[in-house]
Design an enzyme around this catalytic site. Structure first.
Site, PDB file in Angstrom:
ATOM      1  N   TYR A   1      50.780  22.077  -9.396  1.00 53.22           N
ATOM      2  CA  TYR A   1      50.736  23.422  -9.998  1.00 53.22           C
ATOM      3  C   TYR A   1      52.100  24.102  -9.861  1.00 53.22           C
ATOM      4  O   TYR A   1      52.604  24.715 -10.805  1.00 53.22           O
ATOM      5  CB  TYR A   1      49.632  24.223  -9.310  1.00 53.22           C
ATOM      6  CG  TYR A   1      49.450  25.644  -9.766  1.00 53.22           C
ATOM      7  CD1 TYR A   1      48.682  25.943 -10.890  1.00 53.22           C
ATOM      8  CD2 TYR A   1      50.000  26.702  -9.040  1.00 53.22           C
ATOM      9  CE1 TYR A   1      48.493  27.269 -11.283  1.00 53.22           C
ATOM     10  CE2 TYR A   1      49.808  28.019  -9.430  1.00 53.22           C
ATOM     11  CZ  TYR A   1      49.052  28.299 -10.550  1.00 53.22           C
ATOM     12  OH  TYR A   1      48.852  29.603 -10.944  1.00 53.22           O
TER      13      TYR A   1
ATOM     14  N   SER B   1      53.825  32.155 -12.141  1.00 51.64           N
ATOM     15  CA  SER B   1      53.213  32.306 -10.810  1.00 51.64           C
ATOM     16  C   SER B   1      54.330  32.422  -9.776  1.00 51.64           C
ATOM     17  O   SER B   1      55.470  32.007 -10.024  1.00 51.64           O
ATOM     18  CB  SER B   1      52.358  31.072 -10.529  1.00 51.64           C
ATOM     19  OG  SER B   1      52.171  30.889  -9.152  1.00 51.64           O
TER      20      SER B   1
HETATM   21  N1  LIG Z   1      44.869  34.568  -9.744  1.00 51.15           N
HETATM   22  C1  LIG Z   1      46.120  34.595  -9.315  1.00 51.15           C
HETATM   23  O1  LIG Z   1      46.422  35.096  -8.222  1.00 51.15           O
HETATM   24  C2  LIG Z   1      47.223  34.020 -10.166  1.00 51.15           C
HETATM   25  C3  LIG Z   1      48.503  34.075  -9.664  1.00 51.15           C
HETATM   26  C4  LIG Z   1      49.538  33.582 -10.430  1.00 51.15           C
HETATM   27  C5  LIG Z   1      49.295  33.038 -11.663  1.00 51.15           C
HETATM   28  N2  LIG Z   1      48.027  32.973 -12.127  1.00 51.15           N
HETATM   29  C6  LIG Z   1      47.849  32.391 -13.467  1.00 51.15           C
HETATM   30  O2  LIG Z   1      47.179  33.333 -14.282  1.00 51.15           O
HETATM   31  C7  LIG Z   1      46.456  32.657 -15.308  1.00 51.15           C
HETATM   32  C8  LIG Z   1      45.021  33.132 -15.301  1.00 51.15           C
HETATM   33  O3  LIG Z   1      44.434  32.743 -14.075  1.00 51.15           O
HETATM   34  P1  LIG Z   1      43.130  33.434 -13.422  1.00 51.15           P
HETATM   35  O4  LIG Z   1      43.463  33.672 -12.004  1.00 51.15           O
HETATM   36  O5  LIG Z   1      42.649  34.555 -14.261  1.00 51.15           O
HETATM   37  O6  LIG Z   1      42.130  32.199 -13.413  1.00 51.15           O
HETATM   38  P2  LIG Z   1      40.804  31.917 -14.265  1.00 51.15           P
HETATM   39  O7  LIG Z   1      40.351  30.565 -13.798  1.00 51.15           O
HETATM   40  O8  LIG Z   1      39.868  33.051 -14.172  1.00 51.15           O
HETATM   41  O9  LIG Z   1      41.349  31.826 -15.750  1.00 51.15           O
HETATM   42  C9  LIG Z   1      41.991  30.699 -16.269  1.00 51.15           C
HETATM   43  C10 LIG Z   1      41.406  30.404 -17.630  1.00 51.15           C
HETATM   44  O10 LIG Z   1      42.114  29.322 -18.217  1.00 51.15           O
HETATM   45  C11 LIG Z   1      41.173  28.493 -18.860  1.00 51.15           C
HETATM   46  N3  LIG Z   1      41.683  27.145 -19.016  1.00 51.15           N
HETATM   47  C12 LIG Z   1      41.999  26.242 -18.056  1.00 51.15           C
HETATM   48  N4  LIG Z   1      42.361  25.078 -18.617  1.00 51.15           N
HETATM   49  C13 LIG Z   1      42.273  25.255 -19.963  1.00 51.15           C
HETATM   50  C14 LIG Z   1      42.516  24.422 -21.066  1.00 51.15           C
HETATM   51  N5  LIG Z   1      42.895  23.143 -20.928  1.00 51.15           N
HETATM   52  N6  LIG Z   1      42.342  24.935 -22.299  1.00 51.15           N
HETATM   53  C15 LIG Z   1      41.955  26.206 -22.475  1.00 51.15           C
HETATM   54  N7  LIG Z   1      41.691  27.039 -21.465  1.00 51.15           N
HETATM   55  C16 LIG Z   1      41.845  26.564 -20.223  1.00 51.15           C
HETATM   56  C17 LIG Z   1      39.962  28.530 -17.937  1.00 51.15           C
HETATM   57  O11 LIG Z   1      38.812  28.100 -18.616  1.00 51.15           O
HETATM   58  C18 LIG Z   1      39.939  30.003 -17.548  1.00 51.15           C
HETATM   59  O12 LIG Z   1      39.206  30.759 -18.497  1.00 51.15           O
HETATM   60  C19 LIG Z   1      46.627  31.163 -15.016  1.00 51.15           C
HETATM   61  O13 LIG Z   1      47.675  30.648 -15.800  1.00 51.15           O
HETATM   62  C20 LIG Z   1      47.003  31.143 -13.546  1.00 51.15           C
HETATM   63  O14 LIG Z   1      47.706  29.985 -13.207  1.00 51.15           O
HETATM   64  C21 LIG Z   1      46.964  33.448 -11.419  1.00 51.15           C
END
Ligand SMILES: NC(=O)c1ccc[n+]([C@@H]2O[C@H](COP(=O)([O-])OP(=O)(O)OC[C@H]3O[C@@H](n4cnc5c(N)ncnc54)[C@H](O)[C@@H]3O)[C@@H](O)[C@H]2O)c1
Length: 278
Positions: free
Chosen positions: A174, A161
Protein backbone atom coordinates in the site's frame (compact mmCIF):
# COMPACT_ATOMS: atom_id res chain seq x y z
CA UNK A 1 -23.58 27.04 0.57
CA UNK A 2 -21.96 28.43 -2.58
CA UNK A 3 -22.90 26.37 -5.66
CA UNK A 4 -19.49 26.94 -7.22
CA UNK A 5 -19.28 23.58 -9.01
CA UNK A 6 -22.43 23.84 -11.14
CA UNK A 7 -20.50 23.34 -14.39
CA UNK A 8 -18.88 20.12 -13.25
CA UNK A 9 -19.67 16.48 -13.94
CA UNK A 10 -17.89 14.66 -11.14
CA UNK A 11 -17.04 10.96 -11.08
CA UNK A 12 -15.96 9.69 -7.66
CA UNK A 13 -14.37 6.24 -7.65
CA UNK A 14 -14.65 4.51 -4.29
CA UNK A 15 -17.69 6.76 -3.84
CA UNK A 16 -19.45 4.11 -1.77
CA UNK A 17 -16.68 4.23 0.86
CA UNK A 18 -16.45 6.24 4.04
CA UNK A 19 -14.32 9.19 2.95
CA UNK A 20 -15.39 9.40 -0.68
CA UNK A 21 -19.14 9.18 -0.01
CA UNK A 22 -18.75 12.34 2.09
CA UNK A 23 -16.71 13.93 -0.71
CA UNK A 24 -19.30 12.99 -3.33
CA UNK A 25 -22.08 14.51 -1.24
CA UNK A 26 -20.16 17.78 -0.89
CA UNK A 27 -19.58 18.01 -4.64
CA UNK A 28 -23.31 17.49 -5.20
CA UNK A 29 -24.21 20.11 -2.59
CA UNK A 30 -21.92 22.52 -4.48
CA UNK A 31 -23.94 21.96 -7.66
CA UNK A 32 -21.88 19.31 -9.47
CA UNK A 33 -23.62 16.44 -11.21
CA UNK A 34 -22.19 13.43 -9.44
CA UNK A 35 -21.54 9.83 -10.44
CA UNK A 36 -20.88 7.63 -7.43
CA UNK A 37 -18.83 4.69 -8.55
CA UNK A 38 -18.17 1.69 -6.34
CA UNK A 39 -17.28 -1.95 -6.87
CA UNK A 40 -20.60 -3.02 -5.39
CA UNK A 41 -23.84 -1.56 -6.72
CA UNK A 42 -25.44 -1.56 -3.25
CA UNK A 43 -22.65 0.64 -1.83
CA UNK A 44 -22.95 3.07 -4.74
CA UNK A 45 -26.74 3.11 -4.29
CA UNK A 46 -26.49 3.82 -0.57
CA UNK A 47 -24.14 6.76 -1.14
CA UNK A 48 -26.34 8.08 -3.97
CA UNK A 49 -29.43 7.88 -1.73
CA UNK A 50 -27.68 10.04 0.88
CA UNK A 51 -26.78 12.54 -1.85
CA UNK A 52 -30.42 12.79 -2.98
CA UNK A 53 -31.05 14.72 0.25
CA UNK A 54 -29.14 17.59 -1.39
CA UNK A 55 -29.38 16.95 -5.15
CA UNK A 56 -31.23 14.88 -7.74
CA UNK A 57 -28.30 15.02 -10.16
CA UNK A 58 -26.70 11.82 -8.98
CA UNK A 59 -26.09 8.45 -10.57
CA UNK A 60 -24.85 5.24 -8.90
CA UNK A 61 -22.72 2.93 -11.03
CA UNK A 62 -20.93 -0.30 -10.14
CA UNK A 63 -17.47 -0.51 -11.71
CA UNK A 64 -14.08 -1.93 -10.82
CA UNK A 65 -11.10 0.36 -11.36
CA UNK A 66 -9.07 -2.71 -12.36
CA UNK A 67 -11.57 -3.69 -15.06
CA UNK A 68 -11.24 -1.36 -18.05
CA UNK A 69 -14.45 -2.54 -19.69
CA UNK A 70 -16.48 -1.69 -16.60
CA UNK A 71 -14.86 1.77 -16.56
CA UNK A 72 -15.61 2.33 -20.25
CA UNK A 73 -19.19 1.31 -19.62
CA UNK A 74 -19.39 3.68 -16.64
CA UNK A 75 -17.99 6.50 -18.79
CA UNK A 76 -20.69 5.89 -21.42
CA UNK A 77 -23.42 5.95 -18.75
CA UNK A 78 -21.95 9.17 -17.33
CA UNK A 79 -21.95 10.83 -20.77
CA UNK A 80 -25.54 9.74 -21.44
CA UNK A 81 -26.80 11.03 -18.09
CA UNK A 82 -24.78 14.22 -17.59
CA UNK A 83 -22.28 14.72 -20.41
CA UNK A 84 -18.52 14.12 -20.25
CA UNK A 85 -16.75 13.88 -16.91
CA UNK A 86 -14.96 17.13 -15.95
CA UNK A 87 -13.88 16.23 -12.42
CA UNK A 88 -12.46 12.84 -11.47
CA UNK A 89 -11.83 11.94 -7.84
CA UNK A 90 -9.71 8.79 -7.73
CA UNK A 91 -10.76 7.57 -4.29
CA UNK A 92 -10.96 3.80 -4.82
CA UNK A 93 -8.28 2.10 -2.78
CA UNK A 94 -7.52 0.18 0.33
CA UNK A 95 -5.17 -2.25 1.98
CA UNK A 96 -5.18 -6.03 2.42
CA UNK A 97 -3.13 -8.23 4.80
CA UNK A 98 -1.56 -10.01 1.80
CA UNK A 99 0.47 -6.86 1.16
CA UNK A 100 1.59 -6.47 4.79
CA UNK A 101 4.27 -8.04 6.96
CA UNK A 102 3.19 -9.33 10.38
CA UNK A 103 5.89 -7.48 12.31
CA UNK A 104 7.22 -3.92 12.18
CA UNK A 105 10.88 -4.97 12.41
CA UNK A 106 12.29 -8.29 11.28
CA UNK A 107 13.96 -10.44 13.97
CA UNK A 108 16.15 -13.28 12.77
CA UNK A 109 13.98 -15.87 14.56
CA UNK A 110 10.97 -14.72 12.51
CA UNK A 111 12.61 -16.38 9.52
CA UNK A 112 12.01 -19.83 11.00
CA UNK A 113 9.02 -19.49 13.39
CA UNK A 114 6.20 -19.13 10.87
CA UNK A 115 5.85 -15.34 11.10
CA UNK A 116 4.76 -13.72 7.80
CA UNK A 117 7.88 -11.78 6.91
CA UNK A 118 8.71 -9.68 3.89
CA UNK A 119 10.26 -12.79 2.34
CA UNK A 120 6.93 -14.63 2.53
CA UNK A 121 4.81 -12.01 0.76
CA UNK A 122 3.44 -13.49 -2.45
CA UNK A 123 3.60 -11.39 -5.59
CA UNK A 124 -0.08 -12.01 -6.19
CA UNK A 125 -1.12 -10.41 -2.87
CA UNK A 126 1.42 -7.60 -3.25
CA UNK A 127 0.24 -6.90 -6.79
CA UNK A 128 -3.43 -6.92 -5.78
CA UNK A 129 -2.85 -4.16 -3.22
CA UNK A 130 -0.46 -2.24 -5.46
CA UNK A 131 -2.76 -2.43 -8.47
CA UNK A 132 -5.89 -1.48 -6.53
CA UNK A 133 -4.25 1.71 -5.30
CA UNK A 134 -2.01 2.63 -8.23
CA UNK A 135 -3.06 0.96 -11.48
CA UNK A 136 -6.69 1.71 -10.61
CA UNK A 137 -5.82 5.43 -10.55
CA UNK A 138 -3.98 5.22 -13.87
CA UNK A 139 -6.74 3.27 -15.58
CA UNK A 140 -9.67 5.36 -14.29
CA UNK A 141 -7.80 8.51 -15.33
CA UNK A 142 -7.18 7.13 -18.82
CA UNK A 143 -10.89 6.45 -19.24
CA UNK A 144 -12.46 9.52 -17.60
CA UNK A 145 -9.89 12.26 -18.30
CA UNK A 146 -9.61 11.75 -22.05
CA UNK A 147 -12.67 13.94 -22.66
CA UNK A 148 -11.16 16.56 -20.33
CA UNK A 149 -8.02 16.74 -22.43
CA UNK A 150 -10.13 16.96 -25.60
CA UNK A 151 -12.35 19.79 -24.31
CA UNK A 152 -9.63 21.63 -22.34
CA UNK A 153 -11.66 21.61 -19.15
CA UNK A 154 -11.14 19.31 -16.23
CA UNK A 155 -9.46 18.33 -13.03
CA UNK A 156 -8.23 15.08 -11.54
CA UNK A 157 -7.93 14.71 -7.76
CA UNK A 158 -6.15 11.60 -6.51
CA UNK A 159 -6.46 10.30 -2.96
CA UNK A 160 -3.02 9.56 -1.58
CA UNK A 161 -1.99 8.82 2.01
CA UNK A 162 0.60 9.60 4.68
CA UNK A 163 2.25 6.31 3.73
CA UNK A 164 3.27 7.94 0.45
CA UNK A 165 5.77 10.30 2.13
CA UNK A 166 7.24 7.89 4.70
CA UNK A 167 6.10 4.28 4.42
CA UNK A 168 4.13 2.89 7.36
CA UNK A 169 5.66 -0.12 9.10
CA UNK A 170 4.18 -3.47 8.00
CA UNK A 171 2.31 -1.78 5.13
CA UNK A 172 4.63 -2.56 2.22
CA UNK A 173 2.47 -2.76 -0.90
CA UNK A 174 0.00 0.00 0.00
CA UNK A 175 2.82 2.42 0.89
CA UNK A 176 4.62 1.71 -2.37
CA UNK A 177 1.41 2.25 -4.30
CA UNK A 178 0.54 5.55 -2.61
CA UNK A 179 4.10 6.82 -3.14
CA UNK A 180 3.60 5.96 -6.80
CA UNK A 181 0.30 7.88 -6.78
CA UNK A 182 2.16 11.00 -5.57
CA UNK A 183 4.77 10.59 -8.26
CA UNK A 184 2.13 9.94 -10.93
CA UNK A 185 0.18 13.02 -9.80
CA UNK A 186 3.22 15.15 -10.57
CA UNK A 187 4.00 13.33 -13.80
CA UNK A 188 0.48 13.61 -15.20
CA UNK A 189 0.15 17.25 -14.10
CA UNK A 190 3.18 18.08 -16.22
CA UNK A 191 2.08 15.85 -19.10
CA UNK A 192 -1.39 17.44 -19.29
CA UNK A 193 -0.32 21.00 -18.44
CA UNK A 194 -0.87 22.22 -22.01
CA UNK A 195 -4.40 20.86 -22.20
CA UNK A 196 -6.05 22.83 -19.37
CA UNK A 197 -6.43 19.71 -17.23
CA UNK A 198 -5.09 19.99 -13.67
CA UNK A 199 -3.96 17.01 -11.64
CA UNK A 200 -3.55 17.16 -7.85
CA UNK A 201 -3.87 14.92 -4.83
CA UNK A 202 -5.12 15.00 -1.27
CA UNK A 203 -3.10 12.98 1.25
CA UNK A 204 -5.34 12.25 4.23
CA UNK A 205 -3.71 11.57 7.56
CA UNK A 206 -5.49 9.09 9.80
CA UNK A 207 -9.26 8.91 9.69
CA UNK A 208 -11.11 6.05 11.38
CA UNK A 209 -12.82 4.09 8.61
CA UNK A 210 -13.68 0.47 7.71
CA UNK A 211 -10.22 0.07 6.22
CA UNK A 212 -8.26 0.70 9.43
CA UNK A 213 -10.73 0.59 12.33
CA UNK A 214 -9.69 -2.86 13.55
CA UNK A 215 -6.01 -1.95 13.34
CA UNK A 216 -6.38 1.27 15.30
CA UNK A 217 -9.18 0.66 17.82
CA UNK A 218 -10.24 -2.15 20.15
CA UNK A 219 -13.87 -3.33 20.25
CA UNK A 220 -14.42 -1.11 23.34
CA UNK A 221 -13.29 1.97 21.35
CA UNK A 222 -9.92 2.38 23.09
CA UNK A 223 -6.82 2.66 20.90
CA UNK A 224 -4.72 -0.39 20.02
CA UNK A 225 -0.96 -0.03 20.51
CA UNK A 226 -0.72 1.01 16.85
CA UNK A 227 -3.66 3.40 17.20
CA UNK A 228 -1.98 5.03 20.20
CA UNK A 229 1.24 5.34 18.23
CA UNK A 230 -0.58 7.11 15.40
CA UNK A 231 -2.09 9.60 17.83
CA UNK A 232 1.29 10.19 19.49
CA UNK A 233 2.69 11.06 16.03
CA UNK A 234 -0.21 13.36 15.16
CA UNK A 235 0.51 16.75 16.73
CA UNK A 236 -3.20 17.60 16.91
CA UNK A 237 -3.64 14.47 19.03
CA UNK A 238 -6.72 13.02 17.32
CA UNK A 239 -8.02 11.30 14.21
CA UNK A 240 -9.43 13.36 11.37
CA UNK A 241 -13.11 13.69 10.56
CA UNK A 242 -14.11 13.02 6.93
CA UNK A 243 -15.64 16.53 6.67
CA UNK A 244 -12.17 17.96 7.28
CA UNK A 245 -11.14 16.85 3.79
CA UNK A 246 -13.83 18.89 2.09
CA UNK A 247 -12.26 22.36 2.09
CA UNK A 248 -9.21 21.01 0.24
CA UNK A 249 -11.39 18.99 -2.12
CA UNK A 250 -13.57 21.95 -3.08
CA UNK A 251 -10.57 24.25 -3.43
CA UNK A 252 -8.80 21.83 -5.78
CA UNK A 253 -12.02 21.19 -7.72
CA UNK A 254 -12.85 24.85 -8.29
CA UNK A 255 -11.05 26.23 -11.35
CA UNK A 256 -11.63 29.82 -10.19
CA UNK A 257 -9.97 29.16 -6.82
CA UNK A 258 -7.10 26.87 -7.80
CA UNK A 259 -6.78 27.36 -11.57
CA UNK A 260 -2.98 27.76 -11.33
CA UNK A 261 -2.51 24.81 -8.96
CA UNK A 262 -1.39 21.56 -10.53
CA UNK A 263 0.93 18.75 -9.47
CA UNK A 264 0.55 19.25 -5.72
CA UNK A 265 -0.20 16.73 -2.98
CA UNK A 266 -1.93 18.40 -0.04
CA UNK A 267 -1.62 16.67 3.35
CA UNK A 268 -4.73 16.93 5.54
CA UNK A 269 -3.26 15.23 8.55
CA UNK A 270 -3.30 17.16 11.84
CA UNK A 271 0.43 17.78 11.37
CA UNK A 272 1.50 14.10 11.05
CA UNK A 273 3.67 14.71 7.98
CA UNK A 274 5.39 17.73 9.52
CA UNK A 275 6.32 15.99 12.78
CA UNK A 276 9.64 14.20 13.24
CA UNK A 277 8.51 12.68 16.52
CA UNK A 278 10.91 14.87 18.53
N1 LIG B 1 -9.15 6.10 6.16
C1 LIG B 1 -7.97 6.69 6.19
O1 LIG B 1 -7.45 7.05 7.26
C2 LIG B 1 -7.22 6.96 4.91
C3 LIG B 1 -5.99 7.58 5.02
C4 LIG B 1 -5.29 7.87 3.86
C5 LIG B 1 -5.80 7.53 2.64
N2 LIG B 1 -7.00 6.90 2.56
C6 LIG B 1 -7.48 6.58 1.21
O2 LIG B 1 -8.76 7.17 1.04
C7 LIG B 1 -9.51 6.43 0.08
C8 LIG B 1 -10.85 6.07 0.68
O3 LIG B 1 -10.63 5.20 1.77
P1 LIG B 1 -11.68 4.96 2.97
O4 LIG B 1 -10.89 5.05 4.22
O5 LIG B 1 -12.89 5.80 2.80
O6 LIG B 1 -11.98 3.41 2.79
P2 LIG B 1 -13.29 2.64 2.30
O7 LIG B 1 -12.90 1.19 2.32
O8 LIG B 1 -14.47 3.07 3.08
O9 LIG B 1 -13.47 3.14 0.81
C9 LIG B 1 -12.72 2.65 -0.26
C10 LIG B 1 -13.66 2.36 -1.41
O10 LIG B 1 -12.90 1.95 -2.54
C11 LIG B 1 -13.60 0.89 -3.16
N3 LIG B 1 -12.71 0.08 -3.96
C12 LIG B 1 -11.67 -0.69 -3.55
N4 LIG B 1 -11.15 -1.36 -4.59
C13 LIG B 1 -11.87 -1.00 -5.68
C14 LIG B 1 -11.82 -1.34 -7.04
N5 LIG B 1 -10.93 -2.23 -7.52
N6 LIG B 1 -12.70 -0.77 -7.88
C15 LIG B 1 -13.61 0.11 -7.44
N7 LIG B 1 -13.72 0.47 -6.15
C16 LIG B 1 -12.86 -0.08 -5.29
C17 LIG B 1 -14.19 0.11 -1.99
O11 LIG B 1 -15.23 -0.72 -2.43
C18 LIG B 1 -14.64 1.24 -1.08
O12 LIG B 1 -15.94 1.67 -1.42
C19 LIG B 1 -8.64 5.23 -0.28
O13 LIG B 1 -7.93 5.50 -1.46
C20 LIG B 1 -7.69 5.12 0.90
O14 LIG B 1 -6.50 4.47 0.55
C21 LIG B 1 -7.74 6.60 3.67
Amino acid sequence: MERNLENEVAVVTGGGGVLCSVMARELAARGAKVVVMSRKQENADAAADAIREVSDDVLAIAADVLDRDSLLDANEKTREAFGPCTLLVNGAGGNHPDGNTAMEFLQQEDLTNGTRTFFDLGCEGFSFVFDTNMIGVVQATQVFARDMAATGHGSVINVSSMSAFSPLTKVAAYSAAKAAVNNFTQWLAVHLSGTGVRVNAIAPGFFLTRQNKDLLTNPDGSYTARGGKVISQTPMGRYGKPEELLGTLVWLADQTQSGFVTGVVVPVDGGFNAYSGV
